[in-house]
Design a protein around this motif. Sequence first.
Motif, PDB file in Angstrom:
ATOM      1  N   ASP A 115     -12.238   9.407  -3.394  1.00 26.68           N
ATOM      2  CA  ASP A 115     -11.713   8.075  -3.711  1.00 26.68           C
ATOM      3  C   ASP A 115     -12.778   7.071  -3.293  1.00 26.68           C
ATOM      4  OD1 ASP A 115      -8.409   6.540  -3.437  1.00 26.68           O
ATOM      5  OD2 ASP A 115     -10.321   5.741  -4.174  1.00 26.68           O
ATOM      6  N   ASP A 123     -10.388   3.337  -1.621  1.00 22.70           N
ATOM      7  CA  ASP A 123      -8.929   3.479  -1.517  1.00 22.70           C
ATOM      8  C   ASP A 123      -8.409   2.175  -0.913  1.00 22.70           C
ATOM      9  OD1 ASP A 123      -6.418   4.654  -1.592  1.00 22.70           O
ATOM     10  OD2 ASP A 123      -6.599   5.370   0.476  1.00 22.70           O
ATOM     11  N   ALA A 163      -3.446   1.408   1.711  1.00 24.76           N
ATOM     12  CA  ALA A 163      -4.396   2.495   1.447  1.00 24.76           C
ATOM     13  C   ALA A 163      -3.875   3.762   2.122  1.00 24.76           C
ATOM     14  CB  ALA A 163      -5.779   2.137   1.971  1.00 24.76           C
ATOM     15  N   ASP A 171      -6.183  10.289  -2.958  1.00 23.90           N
ATOM     16  CA  ASP A 171      -5.608   9.413  -1.933  1.00 23.90           C
ATOM     17  C   ASP A 171      -5.413  10.144  -0.605  1.00 23.90           C
ATOM     18  OD1 ASP A 171      -3.533   8.136  -4.547  1.00 23.90           O
ATOM     19  OD2 ASP A 171      -5.194   7.055  -3.594  1.00 23.90           O
TER      20      ASP A 171
END
Length: 288
Positions: free
Chosen positions: A102, A105, A209, A234
Amino acid sequence: MPHNLSLHVDDTAESLRAVAERIALDAADLVRRRRREVFSGNLAQDGAVSSKSTPTDPVTIVDSESEELIRQRLAELRPSDRILGEEGGGDSETSGIRWVVDPIDGTVNFMYGIGAYAVSIAAQRDGVSVAGAVVDVPTGVLYSAALGAGAYMRDSEGEVTTLRCSAETAMSHALVATGFGYGAARREHQGQLVASLLPRIRDIRRIGAASLDLCLLAAGRVDAYFEHGLHPWDWAAAALIASEAGASVTVPSPTSSGDDGDITYAAAPGVAQEFADALDKLGALRQL
Ligand code: LIP
């Protein structure tokens, strides 16, 4: 400045963790620099921001630049490995070593200049995270773990702390982090779920996040976390960090996408069973 990449790289979890750390730190340096160049407050240069799944699901040119840097570094160090990235995609094949990335994020926080966004890089072997690094971009704090080797945090002064979850044992005293998807229908269900949970816990924190939510759990700064509809990028690094810090962690299958609405949840050991039972009673263990 790029960090020294002269690493001896083999397939051990510790070696993969070192690669994830180096590259995440380099990408975080880029994201920090480019935010100053591309944004003035929360005003972006023309063409710097577009949207993805919904008008409120943004992607910026810095997300793409960060992922490009990460992919270049991985190609140098791990040329035969697969990569799955939020912006560049990748194949769903999970066999062998796959890097799950990611590049930013917490993109909404990044856009608004709210200091809670991260770079997350995980190495998975046959779909299971074996090493991971998350860099909190505004502070430079590095969270990191290797499977079976514990989790630690290194602050911007270089101080290293072993990560351990909180010792909380009562759900009614638990500080619970969560997050919401971008689609209106899922958000309505998520709002109803939070409303039902709120009287049973200390309070909710919505950081924005998932990787930082799970790292805060690992650091004992929240006692539990849950969210529906996360993508592998994530949670791939931070779920391992939380687990290696002693949390009970449940993640979707490695081939699950955020569109499936599967739940990710994790908690300090003293509240884990009570928390899981509460989610179950509220019907939250099913897809939302
Ligand atoms: C974010 C997740 C967060 C979720 C946000 C968003 P992104 O990821 O980390 O947990 O609540 O809605 O999905 O889109 O910033 O990479």
